[in-house]
Enzyme design. Structure first.
Site, PDB file in Angstrom:
ATOM      1  N   HIS A  81       0.857  -1.188   0.000  1.00  0.00           N
ATOM      2  CA  HIS A  81       0.000   0.000   0.000  1.00  0.00           C
ATOM      3  C   HIS A  81       0.889   1.233   0.000  1.00  0.00           C
ATOM      4  O   HIS A  81       1.899   1.278   0.687  1.00  0.00           O
ATOM      5  CB  HIS A  81      -0.873   0.000   1.259  1.00  0.00           C
ATOM      6  CG  HIS A  81      -1.997   0.978   1.219  1.00  0.00           C
ATOM      7  ND1 HIS A  81      -3.258   0.654   0.762  1.00  0.00           N
ATOM      8  CD2 HIS A  81      -2.058   2.276   1.574  1.00  0.00           C
ATOM      9  CE1 HIS A  81      -4.036   1.719   0.841  1.00  0.00           C
ATOM     10  NE2 HIS A  81      -3.338   2.717   1.329  1.00  0.00           N
ATOM     11  N   ASP A 160     -14.344   2.653   6.334  1.00  0.00           N
ATOM     12  CA  ASP A 160     -13.265   3.499   5.803  1.00  0.00           C
ATOM     13  C   ASP A 160     -13.782   4.362   4.647  1.00  0.00           C
ATOM     14  O   ASP A 160     -13.384   5.513   4.506  1.00  0.00           O
ATOM     15  CB  ASP A 160     -12.086   2.645   5.328  1.00  0.00           C
ATOM     16  CG  ASP A 160     -10.947   3.527   4.834  1.00  0.00           C
ATOM     17  OD1 ASP A 160     -10.396   4.290   5.651  1.00  0.00           O
ATOM     18  OD2 ASP A 160     -10.628   3.494   3.634  1.00  0.00           O
ATOM     19  N   SER A 182      -6.957   3.396   8.883  1.00  0.00           N
ATOM     20  CA  SER A 182      -7.558   3.282   7.550  1.00  0.00           C
ATOM     21  C   SER A 182      -6.796   2.265   6.693  1.00  0.00           C
ATOM     22  O   SER A 182      -7.380   1.351   6.096  1.00  0.00           O
ATOM     23  CB  SER A 182      -7.539   4.678   6.878  1.00  0.00           C
ATOM     24  OG  SER A 182      -7.692   4.598   5.498  1.00  0.00           O
ATOM     25  N   LYS A 186      -7.844  -2.071   5.980  1.00  0.00           N
ATOM     26  CA  LYS A 186      -8.088  -2.579   4.618  1.00  0.00           C
ATOM     27  C   LYS A 186      -7.146  -3.734   4.284  1.00  0.00           C
ATOM     28  O   LYS A 186      -7.535  -4.687   3.619  1.00  0.00           O
ATOM     29  CB  LYS A 186      -7.908  -1.442   3.597  1.00  0.00           C
ATOM     30  CG  LYS A 186      -9.110  -0.499   3.574  1.00  0.00           C
ATOM     31  CD  LYS A 186      -8.932   0.636   2.596  1.00  0.00           C
ATOM     32  CE  LYS A 186      -7.902   1.622   3.052  1.00  0.00           C
ATOM     33  NZ  LYS A 186      -7.935   2.943   2.475  1.00  0.00           N
TER      34      LYS A 186
HETATM   35  N1  URA Z   1      -4.355   5.858   2.256  1.00  0.00           N
HETATM   36  C1  URA Z   1      -5.411   5.273   2.869  1.00  0.00           C
HETATM   37  O1  URA Z   1      -5.893   4.251   2.425  1.00  0.00           O
HETATM   38  N2  URA Z   1      -5.909   5.842   3.975  1.00  0.00           N
HETATM   39  C2  URA Z   1      -5.421   6.983   4.492  1.00  0.00           C
HETATM   40  O2  URA Z   1      -5.923   7.449   5.487  1.00  0.00           O
HETATM   41  C3  URA Z   1      -4.329   7.581   3.834  1.00  0.00           C
HETATM   42  C4  URA Z   1      -3.806   7.000   2.708  1.00  0.00           C
END
Ligand code: URA
Length: 408
Positions: A81, A160, A182, A186
């Site tokens: 990510h 989220d 967040s 995920k």
């Molecule tokens: N990316 C995300 O998925 N969430 C955030 O809060 C910031 C960047």
């Protein structure tokens, strides 16, 4: 109760799991209005959260939707990510590299946010490419070809989705505990065994200083420990755009160039190699130098590029149909010198203004527009050199080269 919770956080006190659960689920159910949720988010932004509170919030986020289980798929599933940047097309490059090295890749990506583009928007610039695969289709495709890059399924961390949208418009995006919960919710709900996070720092990123990036890193590693997931973080620069291209189709083309080994040794290529190497090291449980060798091998022998083509074909995309606008404007240097800086934020703003992202929720993305840099930081510049090409469709787009390029 709602006001008591807001006041408690305003005074910098710690909220219990039950208080956070009551408030956030109240918002999800429609019992807590936007203005009270924004108020709590702002109090969190200003006063922060303890580790315990962040763990509670992460759990509340995860429990708001489905938790995917990919344990039937052999191999260690490593997810990656990025906290978001300008010209960040790393997923398009590293997902096929990692899959070609034999690590199963299930990547559920997001759309653009603010000035930063999203992987899903980039992939949609390939005509026909499907970003809405169901859980069943995801599992079948990983079994068949070892790679999927799709959008997040509707039921993955719905909390989220709504909190993020509210943070985006309430000045509460840049909160370390909110970012950590967040992202980590995920990744954990998405069924990853191990997680690699690319934390961006700079004027084109959510965080603009290294100390905050280090704090975010520590927090995400701790959340990973709570869930028994190995988390590695890379902190990378986002003062300069990544690579040459900013804008959806242009970025897909650049990713294909890297996969075909046509681009070498720039900030984007180096970051892609670093991220891919770490993912392969985590997925195959081998050391960094052995992983790096594998990454180079699949680039050199064409397997990574072929994996990308296989991915696009399996998700119904037509690789020959990537449209770049024929309308071009050249940005030329008005003096000679050395290129000392390319302002990521300004390039992101220009690309957004051209239509590569959304300025309002009802906007339609123009996949064919964007900016392609012709020079990178460190290059010697002669007056009159083309610094960048702007691909446009709308008229009257003005670019202030002195805001974007620093020539000394
Ligand atoms: N990316 C995300 O998925 N969430 C955030 O809060 C910031 C960047």
């Amino acid at each position: 109760m709602i006001l008591d919770i807001i006041n408690k956080k305003r005074l910098g006190e710690e909220l219990s799991y039950n208080e956070l659960d009551y408030f956030f689920n109240g918002y999800l159910n429609g019992d807590v209005p936007d203005y009270q949720m924004s108020s709590l988010l702002m109090a969190i932004c200003i006063n922060g959260m303890s580790d315990e509170e962040t763990f509670s919030l992460t759990k509340i986020f995860i429990d708001s939707g489905d938790v995917l289980d990919f344990s039937d798929i052999p191999g260690i599933k490593v997810d990656k990510h990025s906290t978001g940047g300008i010209g960040d097309k790393t997923t398009l490059v590293i997902a096929p590299i990692v899959a070609a090295c034999g690590v199963p890749v299930i990547k559920m990506s997001g759309r653009g946010l603010g000035y930063t583009g999203g992987t899903i928007d980039k992939l949609e610039s390939i005509k026909g490419y499907r970003v809405d695969l169901s859980d069943k289709e995801i599992i079948k495709q990983v079994h068949d070809i070892g790679i999927v890059v799709t959008g997040q399924t509707a039921d993955l961390v719905p909390m989220d989705k709504i909190i993020y949208a509210l943070r985006d418009v309430s000045g509460t995006v840049s909160s370390i505990p909110l970012i950590a919960s967040s992202i980590m919710s995920k990744k954990i709900a998405g069924g990853a065994d191990k997680i690699l996070i690319d934390i961006k720092v700079g004027n084109g990123a959510l965080l603009d200083n290294k100390e905050d990036a280090e704090k975010l890193k520590e927090l995400m590693i701790k959340i990973g420990e709570v869930y028994g997931r190995e988390v590695r973080c890379i902190i990378s620069d986002m003062n300069t755009p990544l690579g040459y291209a900013v804008g959806n189709s242009l970025e897909v083309q650049e990713a294909m160039d890297i996969l075909q080994n046509k681009e070498k040794n720039n900030n984007l290529v180096n970051l892609c190699y670093e991220l891919a190497t770490n993912m392969v090291s985590m997925g195959l449980e081998i050391n960094i130098s052995a992983a790096r060798e594998k990454v180079e091998e699949v680039i050199n022998n064409g397997e990574a590029y072929n994996k990308f083509l296989e991915l696009v074909k399996n998700q119904s995309g037509d690789i020959n149909k990537i449209k770049v606008s024929n309308n071009k404007k050249y940005l030329k240097a008005d003096k000679s010198g050395v290129l000392k800086g390319i302002n990521a934020l300004e390039v992101g703003k220009l690309s957004l203004e051209l239509g590569s992202g959304k300025l309002s929720i009802t906007d339609k993305i123009d996949y064919s527009v964007g900016v392609r840099l012709n020079k990178l930081v460190g290059d010697t510049i002669k007056k009159g050199d083309i610094l960048a090409t702007v691909y446009y469709n709308k008229k009257n787009i003005d670019a202030d080269i002195n805001k974007i390029f620093k020539i000394v």
